[in-house]
Scaffold this motif. Structure first.
Motif, PDB file in Angstrom:
ATOM      1  N   ARG A 110       0.739  -1.158  -0.203  1.00  0.00           N
ATOM      2  CA  ARG A 110      -0.214  -0.044  -0.178  1.00  0.00           C
ATOM      3  C   ARG A 110       0.692   1.214  -0.007  1.00  0.00           C
ATOM      4  O   ARG A 110       0.812   2.244  -0.792  1.00  0.00           O
ATOM      5  N   ARG A 118      -0.184   8.390  -5.649  1.00  0.00           N
ATOM      6  CA  ARG A 118      -1.125   9.161  -4.880  1.00  0.00           C
ATOM      7  C   ARG A 118      -0.928  10.789  -5.196  1.00  0.00           C
ATOM      8  O   ARG A 118      -1.998  11.635  -5.471  1.00  0.00           O
ATOM      9  N   ALA A 180     -11.354   6.962  -2.983  1.00  0.00           N
ATOM     10  CA  ALA A 180     -10.541   5.738  -3.204  1.00  0.00           C
ATOM     11  C   ALA A 180     -11.762   4.640  -3.596  1.00  0.00           C
ATOM     12  O   ALA A 180     -11.631   3.540  -4.117  1.00  0.00           O
ATOM     13  N   GLU A 181     -13.189   5.028  -3.468  1.00  0.00           N
ATOM     14  CA  GLU A 181     -14.267   3.793  -3.562  1.00  0.00           C
ATOM     15  C   GLU A 181     -14.245   3.465  -5.256  1.00  0.00           C
ATOM     16  O   GLU A 181     -14.175   4.360  -6.172  1.00  0.00           O
ATOM     17  N   ASP A 212      -7.108   9.757  -1.502  1.00  0.00           N
ATOM     18  CA  ASP A 212      -6.190  10.764  -0.763  1.00  0.00           C
ATOM     19  C   ASP A 212      -6.102  10.092   0.609  1.00  0.00           C
ATOM     20  O   ASP A 212      -7.019  10.480   1.308  1.00  0.00           O
ATOM     21  N   GLY A 213      -5.060   9.733   0.916  1.00  0.00           N
ATOM     22  CA  GLY A 213      -4.887   9.044   2.481  1.00  0.00           C
ATOM     23  C   GLY A 213      -5.632   7.855   2.582  1.00  0.00           C
ATOM     24  O   GLY A 213      -5.795   7.396   3.518  1.00  0.00           O
ATOM     25  N   GLU A 214      -6.230   7.137   1.467  1.00  0.00           N
ATOM     26  CA  GLU A 214      -7.020   6.001   1.729  1.00  0.00           C
ATOM     27  C   GLU A 214      -6.795   4.992   0.506  1.00  0.00           C
ATOM     28  O   GLU A 214      -6.548   5.569  -0.575  1.00  0.00           O
ATOM     29  N   THR A 215      -6.427   3.777   0.777  1.00  0.00           N
ATOM     30  CA  THR A 215      -6.380   2.848  -0.217  1.00  0.00           C
ATOM     31  C   THR A 215      -7.455   1.767  -0.261  1.00  0.00           C
ATOM     32  O   THR A 215      -7.496   1.090   0.923  1.00  0.00           O
ATOM     33  N   VAL A 216      -8.100   1.290  -1.300  1.00  0.00           N
ATOM     34  CA  VAL A 216      -9.307   0.409  -1.027  1.00  0.00           C
ATOM     35  C   VAL A 216      -8.524  -0.781  -2.043  1.00  0.00           C
ATOM     36  O   VAL A 216      -8.067  -0.754  -3.275  1.00  0.00           O
TER      37      VAL A 216
END
Length: 224
Positions: A110, A118, A180-181, A212-216
């Motif tokens: 990640r 990013r 990130a959805e 932005d600050g999230e990974t799915v």
């Protein structure tokens, strides 16, 4: 007062040596990078001003050369130094992934993919190619622009994976919007690539969407 006149335990460099880098604030870390301040302003004070100007450490690290160089106390030489530091960080993560199984290091995967994708202002579709022990062979950015079923060509992904004798891949792309959805198009692309790569016995282990600050993770969502 100059930093050299501060008590030793409060000076950023000495504090880092005594307590480790994690003990320092963003301003203290940035001050070490800056090395010196400007007239009437210590390196720590300048660092605080820069963090306020850019809105935090991450926006500063990811800003364009033009924006970086127009800030007081910064310039092309500092920009070059910063880019070298960031690239060394990415290569360090990549070197760790080469030695370890990607499946056993999901946090590291990640972090590495986020460091690559990013900051991109447009969508980028990329692959991590893995050997039969799920260690990273290489990272490759393949497609740029709006990512949809028409713009991602399975044959190019298959060709790349075969060229490097990959046994598995981890797919990744970013959402510049910061959300990130996964979209319906993301799911369709993933299904097409699973089918195409499956024909040549190459597994898709995951598809990660970087926000932005999230990974799915598709694998964690049960979408593979």
């Amino acid at each position: 007062m100059a930093i050299s006149d501060w008590p030793a335990e409060e000076r950023p460099r000495e504090k880092l040596l005594a307590r480790g880098a994690a003990a320092l604030s963003d301003a203290e870390l940035l001050a070490i990078f800056l090395r010196t301040g400007v007239q009437g302003c210590s390196a720590v004070d300048l660092a605080r001003q820069l963090l306020e100007h850019f809105g935090g450490l991450r926006p500063l690290l990811e800003c364009s050369q033009a924006d970086f160089c127009t800030a007081h106390g910064l310039g092309p030489a500092k920009y070059v130094q910063l880019q070298a530091v960031l690239e060394m960080s990415r290569r360090h993560l990549e070197a760790q992934l080469v030695r370890e199984s990607a499946l056993e290091s999901p946090t590291m995967v990640r972090q590495y993919l986020a460091s690559r994708l990013r900051h991109e202002p447009r969508e980028v579709f990329a692959c991590l190619l893995l050997d039969n022990r799920h260690r990273v062979i290489r990272y490759e950015a393949l497609f740029y622009g709006t990512i949809n079923a028409a713009s991602v060509h399975p044959r190019e992904v298959v060709k790349l994976a075969l060229a490097h004798n990959a046994a598995a891949v981890i797919l990744a792309h970013n959402h510049p919007s910061g959300v990130a959805e996964p979209s319906q198009a993301d799911r369709q692309i993933t299904d097409r690539l699973i089918q195409a790569l499956g024909l040549v016995d190459i597994r898709v282990l995951d598809h990660m969407v970087i926000g932005d600050g999230e990974t799915v993770s598709f694998a964690e969502r049960g979408l593979l």
